[in-house]
Motif scaffolding. Sequence first.
Motif, PDB file in Angstrom:
ATOM      1  N   CYS A 189       0.742  -1.198   0.073  1.00 40.79           N
ATOM      2  CA  CYS A 189       0.058  -0.003   0.041  1.00 40.79           C
ATOM      3  C   CYS A 189       0.980   1.402  -0.062  1.00 40.79           C
ATOM      4  O   CYS A 189       0.330   2.217  -0.550  1.00 40.79           O
ATOM      5  N   TYR A 190       1.979   1.263   0.562  1.00 40.04           N
ATOM      6  CA  TYR A 190       2.957   2.617   0.638  1.00 40.04           C
ATOM      7  C   TYR A 190       3.383   2.728  -0.661  1.00 40.04           C
ATOM      8  O   TYR A 190       3.716   3.759  -0.956  1.00 40.04           O
ATOM      9  N   ASN A 191       3.277   1.655  -1.796  1.00 37.24           N
ATOM     10  CA  ASN A 191       3.823   2.075  -3.024  1.00 37.24           C
ATOM     11  C   ASN A 191       2.713   2.099  -4.161  1.00 37.24           C
ATOM     12  O   ASN A 191       2.948   2.186  -5.306  1.00 37.24           O
ATOM     13  N   CYS A 192       1.482   2.240  -3.573  1.00 38.10           N
ATOM     14  CA  CYS A 192       0.341   2.309  -4.624  1.00 38.10           C
ATOM     15  C   CYS A 192       0.238   3.859  -5.152  1.00 38.10           C
ATOM     16  O   CYS A 192       0.080   4.908  -4.354  1.00 38.10           O
ATOM     17  N   LEU A 193      -0.390   3.652  -6.311  1.00 40.04           N
ATOM     18  CA  LEU A 193      -0.733   4.974  -6.806  1.00 40.04           C
ATOM     19  C   LEU A 193      -2.013   5.640  -6.079  1.00 40.04           C
ATOM     20  O   LEU A 193      -2.055   6.942  -6.196  1.00 40.04           O
ATOM     21  N   TYR A 194      -2.897   5.152  -5.554  1.00 33.32           N
ATOM     22  CA  TYR A 194      -4.013   5.718  -4.829  1.00 33.32           C
ATOM     23  C   TYR A 194      -3.802   5.898  -3.454  1.00 33.32           C
ATOM     24  O   TYR A 194      -5.005   6.380  -2.781  1.00 33.32           O
ATOM     25  N   ARG A 195      -2.730   5.911  -2.671  1.00 29.04           N
ATOM     26  CA  ARG A 195      -2.163   5.686  -1.659  1.00 29.04           C
ATOM     27  C   ARG A 195      -1.808   7.648  -1.499  1.00 29.04           C
ATOM     28  O   ARG A 195      -1.075   7.999  -2.149  1.00 29.04           O
ATOM     29  N   ARG A 196      -2.616   8.217  -0.534  1.00 31.02           N
ATOM     30  CA  ARG A 196      -2.223   9.729  -0.171  1.00 31.02           C
ATOM     31  C   ARG A 196      -1.787   9.774   1.466  1.00 31.02           C
ATOM     32  O   ARG A 196      -2.754   9.457   2.347  1.00 31.02           O
ATOM     33  N   TRP A 197      -0.907  10.204   1.724  1.00 29.47           N
ATOM     34  CA  TRP A 197      -0.126  10.411   2.739  1.00 29.47           C
ATOM     35  C   TRP A 197      -1.055  11.332   3.786  1.00 29.47           C
ATOM     36  O   TRP A 197      -1.289  12.170   3.450  1.00 29.47           O
ATOM     37  N   THR A 198      -1.323  10.969   4.971  1.00 29.76           N
ATOM     38  CA  THR A 198      -2.009  11.996   6.076  1.00 29.76           C
ATOM     39  C   THR A 198      -0.914  12.158   7.067  1.00 29.76           C
ATOM     40  O   THR A 198       0.460  11.604   6.841  1.00 29.76           O
ATOM     41  N   THR A 199      -1.101  12.627   8.267  1.00 34.72           N
ATOM     42  CA  THR A 199      -0.029  13.204   9.019  1.00 34.72           C
ATOM     43  C   THR A 199       0.443  11.734   9.708  1.00 34.72           C
ATOM     44  O   THR A 199       1.667  11.834   9.872  1.00 34.72           O
ATOM     45  N   ASN A 200      -0.535  10.859  10.120  1.00 33.72           N
ATOM     46  CA  ASN A 200      -0.069   9.895  10.754  1.00 33.72           C
ATOM     47  C   ASN A 200      -0.067   8.313  10.143  1.00 33.72           C
ATOM     48  O   ASN A 200       0.420   7.615  10.280  1.00 33.72           O
ATOM     49  N   SER A 201      -0.612   8.518   8.664  1.00 44.44           N
ATOM     50  CA  SER A 201      -0.698   7.418   8.140  1.00 44.44           C
ATOM     51  C   SER A 201      -0.978   7.577   6.482  1.00 44.44           C
ATOM     52  O   SER A 201      -0.245   8.472   5.858  1.00 44.44           O
TER      53      SER A 201
END
Length: 77
Positions: free
Chosen positions: A48-60
Motif C-alpha cells: 500500500c505504501y507504493n500504491c498509486l492511490y495512496r495519499r499520505w496523512t499526518t499519521n498514515s
Amino acid sequence: MWRLNTRGNYEFLGGKEDWDAAARVAEQCSYYADDDEDEMTAEEPVSCYNCLYRRWTTNSFICQKVKQGDGRLSKKC
C-alpha cells in the motif's frame, strides 16, 4: 486495518511503518497499482505504501479508491 474518516475515506491503521501489514493488504487489493518509482517507499514490490492511490496523512495514509459502502474493502483490502 482501516478507519473511516469524516470525508468517507479509509485511513490505514498501521500508520507509516507497518511494512508487513501494508504488503499483505496490497496483495489482496483489486485496486492496487504501482505509483511512480520516485514515490515508492517500501522495499516490497507490492505494498500500500507504493500504491498509486495512496495519499499520505499526518499519521498514515488514505486509500483514494476504496470509498464508504464499497464492498471491496471488506473482501479484498
